[in-house]
Design a protein around this motif. Structure first.
Motif, PDB file in Angstrom:
ATOM      1  N   PRO A  61       0.801  -1.232   0.000  1.00  0.00           N
ATOM      2  CA  PRO A  61       0.000   0.000   0.000  1.00  0.00           C
ATOM      3  C   PRO A  61       0.832   1.280   0.000  1.00  0.00           C
ATOM      4  N   ALA A  62       1.978   1.262   0.716  1.00  0.00           N
ATOM      5  CA  ALA A  62       2.742   2.518   0.842  1.00  0.00           C
ATOM      6  C   ALA A  62       3.121   3.066  -0.523  1.00  0.00           C
ATOM      7  N   VAL A  63       3.462   2.175  -1.458  1.00  0.00           N
ATOM      8  CA  VAL A  63       3.859   2.636  -2.799  1.00  0.00           C
ATOM      9  C   VAL A  63       2.624   2.836  -3.667  1.00  0.00           C
ATOM     10  N   VAL A  64       1.704   1.868  -3.577  1.00  0.00           N
ATOM     11  CA  VAL A  64       0.588   1.861  -4.536  1.00  0.00           C
ATOM     12  C   VAL A  64      -0.353   3.043  -4.331  1.00  0.00           C
ATOM     13  N   GLN A  65      -0.505   3.502  -3.084  1.00  0.00           N
ATOM     14  CA  GLN A  65      -1.521   4.536  -2.860  1.00  0.00           C
ATOM     15  C   GLN A  65      -1.241   5.798  -3.680  1.00  0.00           C
ATOM     16  N   HIS A  66       0.036   6.042  -3.987  1.00  0.00           N
ATOM     17  CA  HIS A  66       0.357   7.243  -4.768  1.00  0.00           C
ATOM     18  C   HIS A  66      -0.114   7.103  -6.220  1.00  0.00           C
TER      19      HIS A  66
END
Length: 2047
Positions: free
Chosen positions: A570-575
């Motif tokens: 999630p930390a990368v994908v949310q952007h």
């Protein structure tokens, strides 16, 4: 059974037994005999031999069962070998006779077989003693074989093996005959016979040279034939034979003369060609190409290929690792050649190609991965790389030959593909296994590993591209430092070669694979990479339509990258989420109308692209749902939904599209279906409710499509069957070492198993357990498994009517098909339905009405009678689940009844097996159907079936089912235990060993029976002991079974028995059995052995270890396992096994076993364990020798032995461990750490060298850790400087532990030094590499911890020596200052946070230690000034080192303080609650970036506490004065400033005043502390809490912060409340003491504040108007304290909490309760006393913070507590000292009584009243309950009274009644018998008599003086006996002297006149002085001195008295004269020392 324990058979007892009991009795006797014979004396044996032989031979005629006949044979053989051998020929003749007998009836068969077995064992044991009789015997046996049935052939082969074994070379005449017989048996129908023949031939080849010379070809052909139609056991046995024979042929030197002329030397090429032929052409012979071969129709049967594959592995293993190293390149080229185009037949179809590739991979894995050490593996990897380069050249040439479009020479290109796939896979696996130790391989530019792999990514075939990508993924997981580098490179190539289709797919596979690797790399990749990849993916997707030549590839690549990106979490994908959702929305048509137009417009190619793209999109979203569940908010789900209806629409249209455009769309449409099903299965069903019916329709079609020919049962069903039931289906479904290749044999001929090219999307998924390469199935199969999974989910969510409809549809479709197709449809349907029942059971749903149940039941029942055993198994499970879901007892009973009826009537194997298993499964899901009637029926039927000897299958299934019922029926089964046990034993003793599956089921039955009996087995009643004996008998039979799985069952049964009845299991036998099996070729047997060991060593580690070693010493020839127990014990053997094993579960068990052994034995066998670990670690040291030698030189040249250690270690011959893997070395390093902690618990001698050496001298067997320090340091050094990063971390951890534990151990030979000092060079050398630029951050971070531990430990006092390590920290600090800009681009940003914080924490630790040392030194300095000058030098050293350490830090302190503040500011931001997230700075903090905030948090949590403490110390040391002039004021260059707290730069004032800066810093530290201490997590480390409290102490140590907290009462109260809570929740005394210190400082701050206010008020108002002064302090004018607002109240709460915790009697509520007996004194622990004392100090300070009125309201409480403590703890101690608490309470009392408030006019009266009451309370202490007086310490109470008298104003204590009572107490004390009390009493009175106020002192003088003088007069007669009495008299004299001084003029003369005679009476004359006691002499001197003082003062009285009494005068004069003489003597002696006082000179006279 006890009657069976005799040398001769007890025939009387035997004859009374029933038929079956007889068999048991005989077996028990034979077993006993087997143990007895070897230990019986020869004479006894000879005496009974004749009778014994008779008994044993007569048993042969009793048709003994298989285990019994083996024991008869063994016993006969032992009997003859220990006794006389003369009658042996008769026995042999008898056996031969029995064999010749013409009787062929089945009942006679056991006798014949027993005779055969007997012959075998006799010849094996007696061998050549039997002379020439063997030719007849062998002839006879071979003749019998001609018409023997399979059991006979089986036993004859094994017997011949034994005969050959016993006779050795003597049997040569019969070799040919035996060879012929064995040849025919090797291709026997019965598999057991084949195995036996293989064993026989294996024995034969030891002596029969022709087998591996002249007849080699025919042996090889024979083995190939034997593989045809074989099972797993046959393949194992025959491959062992084939491999061994070929290895023998290759290595043999000796050739007898007779064979010399026609013998050719066999070379490696010949052997390889022979094996290769089998692999490629099977058993059709060599060059005799048969007809079908010429026609090109035949393909090699798979079992032959798998068998040959195993033979390759045996061949190489037999020759060994060194042979493989030497011949690797030849071997590799041959193995790879097997799949090359030079043998087109082998790889003509994809299925064959996949099968062959698997076999080749297996050979390489098992040899290269299993045999070679790390160095050899690196060499092998280089060879493989060469092979890849060669093929690359071929491909390049082929491609560049022609025009790219036409690709002329495609044959060559495709030819290389399989070889490349195998080579790349092996390379990947090799590097993956090597981990970071492979770094040198990748750095070696001559090999060019990365170049090779990357160059192959452009290969024309997809499978090679995928495997190359997978290989890169392996490299990335092994070497995390390469991930970013490889990603950049691939992305860059991908962008550059966008128009080359191979490049687009190849590089996108590579990027996807690398992204999949990131989750295995804890250090991650830079956050920005996600953005780059997303951009590339978007670009590919948008440009897909531009160029039709590569649109397909771009579409696929784009979605693959998006899907792989999701795995980053999630930390990368949310952007990127909005862009991804937009792409998802755009790929599907937005309305049905658009779909229609699409259909009309497209052609085959566009549809192919569209379907590929949409399948990719579905895959990406599935990946999103699986990996980013955290982002699946309702809003996101809503945005995911719109395209779904359109996707389902397309699904329904697929068949029509496929019809229109033909076959080219077959695969894309199947893949599309599969991906859609997979996505729907992970989405919540509610999301697509509207599409249920459409999707279900498609699912049903897919599941029942009749044209599918593939039997997928092996894929679909195992997961639906219970794992225990799969055991019924033979070894193919069990885990074995050969699972990887054996799997293909499970499947039908049309599939070979999965392969990467079937689904490129699997490249980024997690690996399946145990398998290295992902192996997705072909789409046709995957779609079915996806469909059945989705069906399971949906079926549980649809309405009942719909369910009925679906089930009927499924039933119809089964009816409409026939034969094999029907079975396939049935299989799909059952797997789908079973999945749906699983879901229903999980969500507690119900199935529905009667009709639904009926349809469901029909569906399952049909499958229960299927021919496919796997399907029957699944159906039985399904039936039970059905019953579970319906959960209606009538329904269940009905099901059982159906099975009962069926079993009674049916005669066919299929229905009997299916229904019997169904009965067992019903029990599994319904936990025992509670009616006994039903149970009886079940058991009865299964008993009958299990005795059906016509069908072993029925027996096996029935027994298995029975075992389920035993297990699950619980206590109900107890009635049946005995009969069941008898049945099991009977079958064990009679079922032929060839029926292994029956024995396995019997084993499971026995196991469950033992579990059911449980602890009852310990009982001693006859019934229980009979059951126990039966269980042990059963285990013994199973242990002797030839089948390994049965042996594994036996071990687990014994394990259970050992758990329940440990005394009855023979441990030494069990351990020997386990040791034998450690090296079994069966994985399950090894697992069972180690699991059992793990249990045994938990209780009896030492015994197990001893038995293992004893076993090796005893057994000479039988026991030759590969493990070397003799030298290195069981522990070493297990470590060796751990190194070879690849099975994760087994490795885990071995580690646990070793850990248990270590915990219980490491301290006793210390040297042994340390040597083991050292051997493992040193085996790798050859990499590091260079580094290690230079450090030893550095130490000191004299230590020659160290250098020799290094050289001798590398000699391989002595090494028990050759090249262990890095994981084993890491485990060894962890073991060393565990050993150290074990020793820590074992006693202090392990860490005290003097003590250790003493005890070692006393008893040389003792061993202590400190004596091995050199080894420990050396091991830590070897580990810390290894190539493997994991090992480096373990090594540094070990080093840190060593430094912490041994830092304080002094070096006895060099006082003032510590033992670790001599290793500083090693420590420095171990740390240096960790700070090299290319070292991963986690290693550097760990090394920082070690550095700080080393510097802080104080081991090295010389600054120059410290500088080496200090320099490392300085270099790191420079790196930190470089800030974010200089960050490492290889790893995730959070790793640099980790490294920076580790460095700052290390510096903080060093700084804290330096400051503490300096503080201690200044304390010592104060002391040492008072001390004598002798210790000055040593003191100088110490101060130098401490201040030196501080100087070291001082130089960098300016930088450090800024960095520390910045880190704390970051930490403060990160601890804000989530709702303040918007306040955080957008670009992140100083040391973390906004994107990696979650990853950075743990690193801050890890290090903030020490940084906080260091910062607080720094601020204190500067007194909060310093504000950097160059800080403008806080605008420094970006990296090292604290980010400004939540303020925007525009709103901030440009320059802050120093006051503001200080306030910010103060609040930062206070805020962090309060936030943490408010609610420290339960796992918060003690160190953190203590560091935090120390930081607060440091903070309040200086005036400025005290003024802040003193002036802000709310803040103070809040802090006190937090501390109160901390004290309540943490029991640790250290924490509580630290907290109390902070409380004291807060109170002190408040006092200062109040004083300051009073002072300033006085100054302002002038002294005139005193009365109008406002009241300062708490309580104002009213005296009221508000809880929650009041500082005083909070302080009191906290102190009461501490005091009542330690002294519960203080709580008035408790004291009244009966729980606390009154007046019983508790002795507090040392910590408790310290806590109480600290609390009292705080209490006495409280009034100073109050206003006078306020002080009145708190005084009663404070007095109550102080006097309470005094009362409770005033207990006499032995040495007359005051307890700490008493001293503290008296001190507190004194402080309180002398408080100014007692005199302040507003409070004086109230105080006086209260203090009087307090005095009464103290006086009342004496009058407590009788009988307790002796415990109370009068001295303490007298002191308390004195404190009252002396410290309060006179009106308190001069009240008459009080005064009288006080005087009484003193009187009593004066009359005490205890000199200590008297003495103390005098001292106290002395102070009272001298009270300046006469009203206070006179009454005491009047009352007590006479009795004191009287007492002194009495002393004239009784001289003092000892020092104590003497002291009393001296104190008395002092008191009277003081009285004399205090008396009024008129009375003084009278007093002196009384006093002088007394003093003179103490003087002795010269004669008496010589003989007097020491006490008398001392008294004489004291009296003389006093006289000398008093005489001159009152001279008139003195002279008068002397004149009146001449005797006195004479006495005095002689004493004075004697004194002067002694002074003269003294002065001559001590002329140098004139300054001493006369008293000293007086004393020395009499020595």
């Amino acid at each position: 059974m006890e009657l069976a324990h005799s040398l001769l058979l007890n025939e009387e007892a035997y004859n009374q037994l029933g038929e079956f009991q007889k068999a048991e009795f005989i077996f028990e006797w034979l077993q006993f005999l087997e143990k007895l014979l070897p230990v019986t004396s020869r004479a006894d044996i000879r005496e009974n031999q004749k009778k014994l032989v008779e008994q044993l031979t007569s048993l042969l005629n009793n048709s003994p069962g298989p285990p019994t006949r083996r024991l008869i044979a063994k016993n006969l053989a032992v009997l003859y070998s220990t006794g006389d051998t003369f009658s042996v020929y008769q026995t042999i003749d008898k056996c031969n006779e029995l064999i010749r007998s013409k009787d062929d009836s089945p009942s006679y068969l056991p006798t014949k077989l027993a005779a055969v077995v007997c012959l075998g064992y006799l010849y094996k044991k007696l061998g050549r003693i039997l002379g020439n009789s063997f030719t007849d015997t062998v002839g006879n046996v071979l003749k019998a074989m001609k018409n023997a049935e399979s059991q006979g052939r089986y036993e004859i082969m094994l017997s011949l093996q034994n005969i050959l074994n016993g006779l050795g070379a003597a049997a040569i005449p019969c070799h040919r005959d035996i060879y012929k017989a064995a040849r025919s048996c090797l291709t026997d129908r019965s598999m057991a016979v084949r195995c036996a023949a293989a064993k026989c031939l294996l024995e034969l080849q030891n002596e029969a040279i022709f087998m591996w010379s002249t007849d080699l070809d025919s042996v090889v052909t024979l083995c190939f034939k034997s593989f045809e139609g074989s099972n797993y056991d046959v393949r194992l046995a025959v491959s062992k034979l084939l491999g061994t024979v070929l290895a023998r042929a290759l290595t043999s030197k000796q050739i007898t003369a007779s064979t010399k002329h026609n013998f050719r030397r066999i070379s490696l090429e010949d052997v390889m060609e022979l094996l290769g032929t089998g692999f490629l052409r099977g058993s059709c012979g060599f060059l005799r190409a048969s007809g079908d071969m010429l026609k090109g129709t035949s393909s090699v049967s798979r079992d032959v290929r798998v068998g040959v594959t195993q033979a390759y592995v045996v061949f190489v293993s037999t020759l060994g690792a060194q042979w493989l190293e030497r011949n690797f390149s030849a071997f590799l080229s041959h193995i790879l050649d097997l799949v090359s185009q030079s043998h087109p037949k082998a790889v003509q179809s994809p299925v064959d190609a996949i099968g062959c590739r698997r076999c080749v991979s297996f050979i390489l894995r098992a040899t290269v991965g299993g045999l070679l050490g790390e160095k050899a593996q690196i060499a092998a990897a280089k060879e493989i790389c060469q092979a890849i380069w060669k093929l690359k050249k071929v491909v390049d040439a082929a491609i560049s030959d022609g025009n790219l479009e036409t690709k002329i020479n495609t044959a060559d290109v495709t030819a290389s593909q399989h070889v490349l796939v195998c080579a790349l896979q092996e390379l990947g696996s090799l590097i993956h296994g090597l981990g970071t130790t492979a770094a040198p391989l990748l750095q070696d530019s001559s090999t060019g590993v990365l170049e090779a792999v990357i160059s192959v990514i452009l290969h024309p075939t997809i499978s090679v591209r995928l495997t190359a990508a997978w290989c890169l993924r392996c490299i990335a997981v092994a070497l995390p430092s390469y991930v970013s580098l490889l990603l950049d490179r691939c992305i860059e190539r991908l962008s550059a070669l966008k128009s080359c289709p191979e490049a687009v797919t190849g590089y996108s596979f590579a990027v996807a694979a690398l992204l999949g690797a990131v989750k295995h790399c804890p250090l991650g990749i830079p956050h920005g990479k996600g953005k780059v990849i997303m951009t590339v993916a978007e670009d590919l997707l948008c440009s897909a339509s531009q160029n039709s030549r590569i649109s397909l590839q771009r579409m696929q690549a784009g979605w693959l990258l998006v899907a792989a990106l999701m795995t980053l979490g999630p930390a990368v994908v949310q952007h990127h989420l909005p862009r991804i959702l937009l792409l998802w929305k755009c790929i599907f048509p937005s309305s049905p109308k658009d779909l229609e137009t699409e259909k009309t417009r497209g052609d085959a190619f566009t549809w192919q692209v569209t379907l590929e793209g949409r399948a990719g999109a579905l895959c990406a979203i599935k990946s999103f749902v699986s990996h980013c569940a955290g982002l699946l908010t309702d809003e996101v789900v809503q945005r995911l939904l719109p395209p779904l209806p359109s996707a389902v629409d397309l699904l329904t249209q697929l068949s029509s599209i496929y019809k229109s455009y033909g076959n080219s769309l077959k695969t894309p449409s199947t893949v599309y279906r599969q991906k859609l099903y997979e996505l729907l299965a992970v989405l919540p069903p509610k999301a697509y409710e509207g599409d249920f019916s459409a999707v279900l329709k498609e699912l049903v079609t897919d599941l029942t499509v009749a044209d599918s020919q593939i039997d997928a049962s092996a894929f679909l069903l195992p997961s639906l069957c219970h794992e225990n039931d799969l055991l019924l289906l033979g070894p193919l479904l069990q885990e074995t070492d050969h699972r990887f290749i054996e799997e293909q044999l499970l499947l039908g001929n049309s599939i070979a198993g999965g392969s990467l090219e079937y689904d490129p999307y699997s490249i980024y998924e997690k690996f399946a357990k145990g398998d290295s390469v992902p192996k997705p199935l072909p789409p046709a199969l995957s779609v079915i498994s996806a469909a059945s999974r989705l069906f399971g989910v949906m079926f549980s969510h649809i309405t009942e009517s719909h369910r009925l409809q679906v089930l009927e549809q499924l039933l119809n479709s089964i009816k409409q098909t026939k034969g094999s197709r029907q079975q396939i449809v049935q299989l799909h349907v059952v797997s789908a339905f079973s999945t749906s029942l699983k879901h229903l059971a999980n969500c507690k749903g119900s199935l529905g009405s009667e009709e639904v149940r009926r349809s469901a039941l029909m569906l399952v029942m049909g499958a229960l009678e299927s021919n496919n055993p796997l399907l029957r198994c699944a159906a039985a499970e399904c039936l039970a689940r059905l019953a579970q879901v319906v959960s209606d007892s009538a329904f269940t009973a009905g099901l059982a009844q159906v099975s009962f009826d069926k079993l009674k009537s049916a005669r066919d194997v299929v229905s009997r097996t299916g229904h019997s298993l169904a009965l067992g499964c019903l029990y599994r899901y319904l936990g025992g159907i509670s009616s006994t009637q039903h149970l009886n029926a079940c058991v009865g039927i299964l008993y009958t079936l299990s005795q059906d000897s016509t069908s072993p299958d029925v027996q096996a299934w029935a027994l298995h089912s029975l075992s389920l019922i035993v297990d699950l029926a619980g206590p109900l089964y107890h009635v049946h235990v005995e009969p069941t046990l008898s049945l099991v034993l009977m079958l064990l003793l009679s079922v032929p060993p060839a029926y292994a599956e029956v024995h396995q089921s019997l084993g499971r039955c026995l196991n469950t029976l033992i579990t059911t009996l449980g602890p009852e087995l310990q009982g001693s009643s006859t019934a229980v002991s009979a059951l126990r004996t039966s269980c042990l008998l059963g285990c013994a039979v199973m242990q002797d079974n030839p089948d390994c799985l049965v042996q594994a069952q036996a071990i687990s049964c014994l394990q259970q028995l050992h758990m329940f009845a440990p005394r009855h299991v023979n441990l030494s036998n069990l351990v020997s059995c386990l040791c034998m099996n450690l090296c079994s070729s069966y994985l399950l047997l090894r697992r069972a052995g180690v699991a059992c060991l793990r249990q045994l060593v938990q209780r009896e580690a030492a015994e197990v270890s001893e038995y293992a070693v004893a076993l090796v010493k005893e057994s000479k020839e039988d026991f030759t396992p590969d493990v070397n127990i003799r030298e290195i014990g069981l522990e070493g053997a297990l470590l060796g096994l751990l190194d070879k094993e690849l099975d994760p579960r087994l490795c885990q068990d071995i580690k646990e076993t070793l850990t248990h052994m270590l915990t219980s034995m490491a301290v006793e066998k210390l040297s042994f364990w340390l040597k083991l670990c050292k051997d493992v670690l040193a085996a790798s040291a050859d990499f590091n020798t260079v580094a290690s030698i230079d450090t030893t030189q550095e130490e000191e040249p004299a230590k020659g032995d160290d250098v020799s250690v290094l050289t001798s270690d590398s000699d391989d011959r002595f090494h028990p461990f050759r090249n262990p893997r890095w994981s084993t070395r890491v485990f060894a390093a962890e073991c060393v750490c565990k050993i150290i902690s074990q020793c820590e618990n074992a006693g202090s001698a392990h860490f005290d060298i003097t003590l250790a050496q003493e005890r070692k001298q006393r008893d040389s067997r003792d061993d202590f850790l400190v004596l091995h320090l050199a080894d420990l340091v050396r091991m830590a050094f070897m580990a810390a400087t290894d190539h493997s990063d994991q090992l480096r971390l373990s090594g540094l951890q070990m080093l840190q532990i060593i430094v912490r534990k041994f830092a304080a151990v002094p070096e006895p030979e060099f006082p003032g030094h510590v033992i670790l000092e001599q290793y500083q060079a090693n420590v420095g050398a171990a740390l240096r590499p960790a700070f090299a630029p290319e070292t991963p951050p986690d290693v550097t971070a760990k090394a920082c911890q070690v550095c700080s531990a080393w510097i802080a430990s104080g081991v090295v006092s010389d600054l120059n020596d410290l500088r080496r390590v200090h320099q490392l920290l300085v270099s790191s600090l420079l790196k930190v200052q470089a800030g974010k800009e200089a960050q490492n681009e290889q790893y995730n940003e959070s790793t640099s946070t980790m490294e920076v914080l580790a460095v700052l924490k290390a510096w903080a630790e060093v700084y804290i230690v330096a400051v503490e040392k300096q503080k201690n030194q200044s304390d010592i300095h104060k002391h040492s000034l008072k001390m004598v000058n002798s210790s000055e030098e040593s003191y100088r050293d110490i101060t130098f080192s401490a201040s030196g350490l501080l100087d070291l830090v001082q130089t960098d302190l300016g930088t450090l303080s800024k960095l520390w503040l910045a880190a704390l500011q970051d930490f403060a931001l990160l601890t804000l609650p989530p709702e303040y997230a918007s306040h955080l700075p957008a670009e992140g903090g100083t040391f973390y970036t906004a994107e990696t905030i979650e990853n950075a948090r743990p690193h801050y949590y890890n290090s903030w506490a020490l940084i906080l403490y260091a910062t607080a110390l720094w601020l204190t040391s500067t007194g909060f004065i310093v504000v950097d002039p160059d800080e403008g004021v806080t605008n420094l260059s970006r990296p090292v400033t604290p980010t400004t707290m939540c303020q925007d730069s525009s709103t901030r004032p440009l320059v802050k005043s120093p006051e503001d800066v200080n306030t910010d810093r103060f609040h930062l530290i206070l805020g962090i502390s309060v936030e943490f201490l408010c609610s420290p997590r339960s796992d918060a480390a003690m160190e953190n809490i203590i560091a935090c409290l120390h930081a607060l102490q440091a903070l309040f140590d200086v005036p400025w912060p005290r003024s802040k907290i003193g002036g802000d009462q709310e803040l103070g109260v809040e802090l006190l409340n937090v501390l109160h809570r901390l004290i309540l929740t943490r029991e640790s005394p250290d924490i509580q003491l630290a907290a109390l210190e902070v409380v004291r400082l807060i109170l002190f701050a408040a006092q200062e504040h109040v004083k300051e206010k009073r002072r300033s008020a006085e100054v302002d108002d002038g002294a005139a108007e005193k009365e109008t002064l406002p009241e300062f302090g708490e309580g104002k004018d009213t005296g009221g304290l508000v809880p929650g607002k009041s500082l005083v109240f909070a302080t009191l709460e906290l102190c009461v909490c501490i005091l009542v915790r330690q002294l519960p009697q203080l709580n008035p509520k408790l004291t009244c309760s009966p729980a606390v007996p009154p007046g019983k004194h508790l002795l507090l622990s040392e910590d408790g006393s310290r806590l109480v004392a600290a609390a009292l100090v705080i209490l006495s300070d409280v009034p100073a913070v109050c206003s006078p009125e306020g002080s009145v309201s708190v005084l009663p409480t404070i007095l109550y507590l102080i006097i309470g403590v005094l009362k409770e703890t005033a207990v006499k101690l032995q040495d007359g000292q005051l307890p700490l608490t008493v001293a503290a309470s008296l001190q507190a009392l004194k402080g309180l009584l002398s408080s100014p408030m007692a005199r302040a006019e507003k409070s004086q009266n109230a105080w006086t009243d209260l203090l009087r009451s307090a005095l009464v309370t103290v006086l009342d202490c004496w009058d407590q309950v009788d009988g307790l007086l002796q415990e109370l310490d009068e001295v303490s109470l007298l002191t308390a009274i004195t404190v009252f008298v002396m410290s309060t104003s006179p009106e308190v204590s001069t009240v008459e009644c009080l005064q009288k009572r006080c005087i009484e107490k003193f009187k009593t004390a004066l009359d005490s018998k205890d000199p200590l009390v008297q003495c103390k009493c005098y001292q106290l009175l002395l102070s009272i008599f001298q009270h300046p106020n006469k009203t206070v002192s006179y009454p005491y003088i009047h009352s007590l003086a006479p009795s004191i003088v009287g007492k002194l007069q009495e002393t004239e007669k009784a001289k003092p006996e000892n020092a104590a009495e003497l002291q009393v008299i001296q104190e008395g004299i002092k008191v009277v002297t003081a009285l004399t001084a205090a008396a009024e003029e008129q009375h003084r003369a009278h007093l002196v006149a009384c006093f002088l005679p007394i003093l003179i009476s103490f003087l002795l004359d010269e004669n008496a002085l010589v003989s007097a006691t020491i006490s008398a002499k001392n008294l004489h001197e004291f009296a003389l001195q006093t006289l000398m003082q008093i005489g001159p003062q009152y001279s008139s009285v003195f002279k008068k008295l002397m004149a009146s009494s001449p005797t006195m005068k004479a006495r005095l004069e002689s004493a004075i004269k004697g004194n002067q003489e002694s002074i003269k003597v003294k002065t001559t002696k001590h002329a140098k020392n004139p300054g001493k006082s006369s008293s000293i000179q007086l004393k020395t006279n009499f020595l």
